[in-house]
Design a protein around this motif. Sequence first.
Motif, PDB file in Angstrom:
ATOM      1  N   ILE A  80       0.843  -1.199   0.000  1.00  0.00           N
ATOM      2  CA  ILE A  80       0.000   0.000   0.000  1.00  0.00           C
ATOM      3  C   ILE A  80       0.878   1.249   0.000  1.00  0.00           C
ATOM      4  N   ASP A  81       1.930   1.235   0.814  1.00  0.00           N
ATOM      5  CA  ASP A  81       2.834   2.385   0.867  1.00  0.00           C
ATOM      6  C   ASP A  81       3.521   2.616  -0.476  1.00  0.00           C
ATOM      7  N   LEU A  82       3.959   1.538  -1.126  1.00  0.00           N
ATOM      8  CA  LEU A  82       4.614   1.665  -2.436  1.00  0.00           C
ATOM      9  C   LEU A  82       3.654   2.236  -3.462  1.00  0.00           C
ATOM     10  N   ARG A  83       2.431   1.717  -3.503  1.00  0.00           N
ATOM     11  CA  ARG A  83       1.459   2.208  -4.482  1.00  0.00           C
ATOM     12  C   ARG A  83       1.129   3.679  -4.254  1.00  0.00           C
ATOM     13  N   ASP A  84       0.970   4.068  -2.991  1.00  0.00           N
ATOM     14  CA  ASP A  84       0.675   5.469  -2.705  1.00  0.00           C
ATOM     15  C   ASP A  84       1.842   6.368  -3.113  1.00  0.00           C
ATOM     16  N   ARG A  85       3.057   5.894  -2.885  1.00  0.00           N
ATOM     17  CA  ARG A  85       4.232   6.669  -3.282  1.00  0.00           C
ATOM     18  C   ARG A  85       4.275   6.831  -4.802  1.00  0.00           C
ATOM     19  N   LEU A  86       3.967   5.771  -5.523  1.00  0.00           N
ATOM     20  CA  LEU A  86       3.954   5.845  -6.980  1.00  0.00           C
ATOM     21  C   LEU A  86       2.877   6.801  -7.479  1.00  0.00           C
TER      22      LEU A  86
ATOM     23  N   GLU B 210       7.856  11.430   1.157  1.00  0.00           N
ATOM     24  CA  GLU B 210       7.531  11.985   2.469  1.00  0.00           C
ATOM     25  C   GLU B 210       6.520  13.109   2.299  1.00  0.00           C
ATOM     26  N   PRO B 211       5.293  12.778   2.002  1.00  0.00           N
ATOM     27  CA  PRO B 211       4.305  13.808   1.658  1.00  0.00           C
ATOM     28  C   PRO B 211       3.907  14.701   2.825  1.00  0.00           C
ATOM     29  N   LEU B 212       4.099  14.247   4.054  1.00  0.00           N
ATOM     30  CA  LEU B 212       3.652  15.020   5.208  1.00  0.00           C
ATOM     31  C   LEU B 212       4.743  15.908   5.785  1.00  0.00           C
ATOM     32  N   ARG B 213       5.983  15.742   5.286  1.00  0.00           N
ATOM     33  CA  ARG B 213       7.082  16.502   5.862  1.00  0.00           C
ATOM     34  C   ARG B 213       7.058  17.935   5.348  1.00  0.00           C
ATOM     35  N   ASP B 214       7.229  18.895   6.267  1.00  0.00           N
ATOM     36  CA  ASP B 214       7.349  20.289   5.843  1.00  0.00           C
ATOM     37  C   ASP B 214       8.637  20.446   5.057  1.00  0.00           C
ATOM     38  N   PRO B 215       8.636  21.282   4.038  1.00  0.00           N
ATOM     39  CA  PRO B 215       9.841  21.452   3.222  1.00  0.00           C
ATOM     40  C   PRO B 215      11.022  21.913   4.070  1.00  0.00           C
ATOM     41  N   PRO B 216      12.092  21.110   4.169  1.00  0.00           N
ATOM     42  CA  PRO B 216      13.236  21.501   4.990  1.00  0.00           C
ATOM     43  C   PRO B 216      14.282  22.261   4.179  1.00  0.00           C
ATOM     44  N   SER B 217      15.062  23.072   4.866  1.00  0.00           N
ATOM     45  CA  SER B 217      16.246  23.658   4.267  1.00  0.00           C
ATOM     46  C   SER B 217      17.431  22.790   4.657  1.00  0.00           C
ATOM     47  N   MET B 218      18.324  22.573   3.718  1.00  0.00           N
ATOM     48  CA  MET B 218      19.434  21.661   3.958  1.00  0.00           C
ATOM     49  C   MET B 218      20.723  22.286   3.458  1.00  0.00           C
ATOM     50  N   SER B 219      21.814  21.780   3.989  1.00  0.00           N
ATOM     51  CA  SER B 219      23.135  22.190   3.529  1.00  0.00           C
ATOM     52  C   SER B 219      23.943  20.935   3.315  1.00  0.00           C
TER      53      SER B 219
ATOM     54  N   LEU C 133      17.407  10.028  -2.389  1.00  0.00           N
ATOM     55  CA  LEU C 133      16.049   9.900  -2.937  1.00  0.00           C
ATOM     56  C   LEU C 133      15.614   8.448  -2.854  1.00  0.00           C
ATOM     57  N   ALA C 134      14.452   8.219  -2.245  1.00  0.00           N
ATOM     58  CA  ALA C 134      13.937   6.864  -2.083  1.00  0.00           C
ATOM     59  C   ALA C 134      13.542   6.264  -3.424  1.00  0.00           C
ATOM     60  N   ALA C 135      13.436   4.953  -3.468  1.00  0.00           N
ATOM     61  CA  ALA C 135      12.999   4.246  -4.667  1.00  0.00           C
ATOM     62  C   ALA C 135      11.617   4.733  -5.087  1.00  0.00           C
ATOM     63  N   HIS C 136      11.396   4.792  -6.395  1.00  0.00           N
ATOM     64  CA  HIS C 136      10.101   5.150  -6.976  1.00  0.00           C
ATOM     65  C   HIS C 136       9.617   6.526  -6.501  1.00  0.00           C
ATOM     66  N   SER C 137      10.537   7.467  -6.427  1.00  0.00           N
ATOM     67  CA  SER C 137      10.197   8.782  -5.870  1.00  0.00           C
ATOM     68  C   SER C 137      10.648   9.922  -6.765  1.00  0.00           C
ATOM     69  N   VAL C 138      10.061  11.094  -6.482  1.00  0.00           N
ATOM     70  CA  VAL C 138      10.411  12.358  -7.120  1.00  0.00           C
ATOM     71  C   VAL C 138      10.697  13.368  -6.027  1.00  0.00           C
ATOM     72  N   ALA C 139      11.718  14.188  -6.227  1.00  0.00           N
ATOM     73  CA  ALA C 139      11.978  15.286  -5.309  1.00  0.00           C
ATOM     74  C   ALA C 139      12.119  16.577  -6.099  1.00  0.00           C
ATOM     75  N   LEU C 140      11.648  17.661  -5.516  1.00  0.00           N
ATOM     76  CA  LEU C 140      11.773  18.997  -6.087  1.00  0.00           C
ATOM     77  C   LEU C 140      12.568  19.846  -5.117  1.00  0.00           C
ATOM     78  N   ILE C 141      13.690  20.381  -5.587  1.00  0.00           N
ATOM     79  CA  ILE C 141      14.628  21.132  -4.760  1.00  0.00           C
ATOM     80  C   ILE C 141      14.811  22.513  -5.362  1.00  0.00           C
ATOM     81  N   SER C 142      14.908  23.524  -4.511  1.00  0.00           N
ATOM     82  CA  SER C 142      15.114  24.882  -5.013  1.00  0.00           C
ATOM     83  C   SER C 142      16.345  25.499  -4.373  1.00  0.00           C
TER      84      SER C 142
END
Length: 733
Positions: free
Chosen positions: A507-513, A673-682, A688-697
């Motif tokens: 279920i988690d994999l399908r939702d991620r996809l 990680e759909p529920l995570r607030d957008p973090p700032s990172m250095s 990036l997890a399997a079967h995933s998309v990330a958007l970074i600015s």
Amino acid sequence: MGPPVAEPASRLQPSEPGPFGAHWDGRGTHFAVFSAHADAMELCLFDHSGRHETARFRFPECTDGIWHGYLPGIRPGQLYGYRAYGPYEPDRGHRFNPHKLLLDPYARQLSGELRWHDALHGYKVGSPREDLSFDRRDSAAYMPKAVVSADHFDWAGDHPPRVPWSDTVIYEMHVRGFTKRRHDLFEHDRGTFGALGSSEVIQYLKGLGVTAVELLPIHAFARDRVLLEQKLTNYWGYNTLAFFAPDPQYLSDGTLGQVKWAVRQLHAAGIEVLLDVVFNHSCEGSERGATLSLRGLDNLSYYRLDPEQRRYCINDTGCGNTLDFRHPRVIQLTLDSLRYWVQEFHVDGFRFDLGVTLGRETHGFDPGAGFFDALMQDPVLSRVKLISEPWDIGPGGYQIGNHPAGMAEWNGRYRDDVRRYWRSDDGLRGALAARLQGSADLFDHHRRRPWASINFVTAHDGFTLHDLVSYEQKHNQANGEDNRDGGDDNLSRNWGVEGETDDAELIDLRDRLKRSFMATLLTSHGTPMLLAGDELGQTQNGNNNAYCQDNELSWLDWSKLDTERGRRMRDFTARLIALRKEWALLRAPRFMHGRGEAELGLPDLLWFDENGRQLVSADWSNPVARLLGVRRAQRSGERVDIAVLLFNADSADHAFELPLPVPEFRVLLDSNEPLRDPPSMSASSYLLAAHSVALISADVDRDTAQRWTVEQQKAADAAAAAANTADEPAPPA
């Protein structure tokens, strides 16, 4: 056959030949209908019930094939139909039969339902001579009647949103199915425009963030006889009976004003209304179909017939007949209908079902066909959104990218390539890259813009998004055709279990996809189109052809919003749409090819692999490469905006080295990680997890961007010299 004498014929007075249809002027009604080959035409009036014909009048004049007359005293609400006299010679293309009541092609409102009976056919059903025989039974008792209408509505304060194409997000929906299970609405309004214009529905659409609703056909349509006999019905409505009249089932109060009210309410919320329209064929079917309107008025003019054997219809649509867009009256009928919906109902655009048919000339499809020329220069229609479904089943029927500049097109290549990529097929890196950038390989010509590509993963025809990741086989048994209907190649994957499952990991994999599909769609250049319900996890239990399912299988299940999974998917979709509106790099007014620079030395587009290395020719042809990164950049005043998209269709997690001028970046979205607030990172990389998309600015000043690009170029030159290689970067295929 000569027509009988109509009494009293003198009451239908001579008049001007136009306009077509029935038009009330305050004292009476003008009638006009086209038939180039009829010998005579009659107007038939009916009482308010539609069961009793009260009068019949001969048209006194025919000018250039237009039969016309004026009847004093006839007011809005009058029911009417036509009877046409002429040769019944199917071998010559003529199928006149005055025993058949004919619906006005310009009817703006209908009364009563089409009740299937053999008397609706111009020939004797079951006769050994088939459609060469002649049926003398009167069909009026089984026909809906046209209604003389008066178009009055207070549009004060209505302002069409006129959303720019580059900002448009389309939401494809069915008027009935979208609200039928909304228990917070009045029951009699559910499934109608009375519900569509409600504050509850509009609040939901605004919260989601879509800018346009694209409504499946609302023109009055015929319910297929074969379906009704199986206790099914034509739910989608791709079987038009009247091109000017809304289907009565969508009017809870029975008035045309309800459609206009709903449009005005949507406009007030900034939402445009697009209509899916079906002009490629009519509901009359093949040469063995019924005689309801166009066939009885002038079969030879309205339909494309076999040039050698005119008895037979050409069937480029798969629906039995094909309207003949080589004929000026067919073009006029279509344009008049479109213009009527824009001017009287204030709709904002159209999607043309099987749009290739509308551009078919004698030699085949032509982007310079008469219909397209007339449409694109029309002072009213050329200003609204125009979308074609760029295929039909006729010769040379797949014409994606070949429609006139100014039209958008459903991009089936986008759907197929994105589906293949996320089910982990080989060799899709280059195809995904092309689709992400607006399918320039298909549309970057004749000064077209990326918005011309209508990007979609799912639509009404096929699996829902939930079913796309849950089923590998269609399950259409409920349609009554032994699972033979619907496409067999859905480019879907069930990930180990066919259908629903209780396995938490699956279920988690399908939702991620599902989130990855949605993220891909809404970060691609071009115009995104969502299927209503995908943001809730709507399922049709594996049915990929629910055209005949007017029931809870097709109606949106709003109870999914009561579940955490449903709310999570809805919120993720709304967040994506909001990011698309906020970030210009997720949209595009023009095609980006990586040949421009956002800053000196910093290309506006860069493709890279998990090592942060710019892709070269061999990388694009690598059949097992399932990772892809893209960096988009543009100047914003004294700073440079950068957006990085990371795609991982592999079954393992992967770290991406990020080609950024600064180590600081912000993760705007991660489909894992759909529920995570957008973090700032250095950091210099991102996992990036399997079967995933990330958007970074990233947001950098121009001086930093320039220094970084100089350093990167020096490092690249040194590496090239050390490797003694001249392998040049190459764009995706």
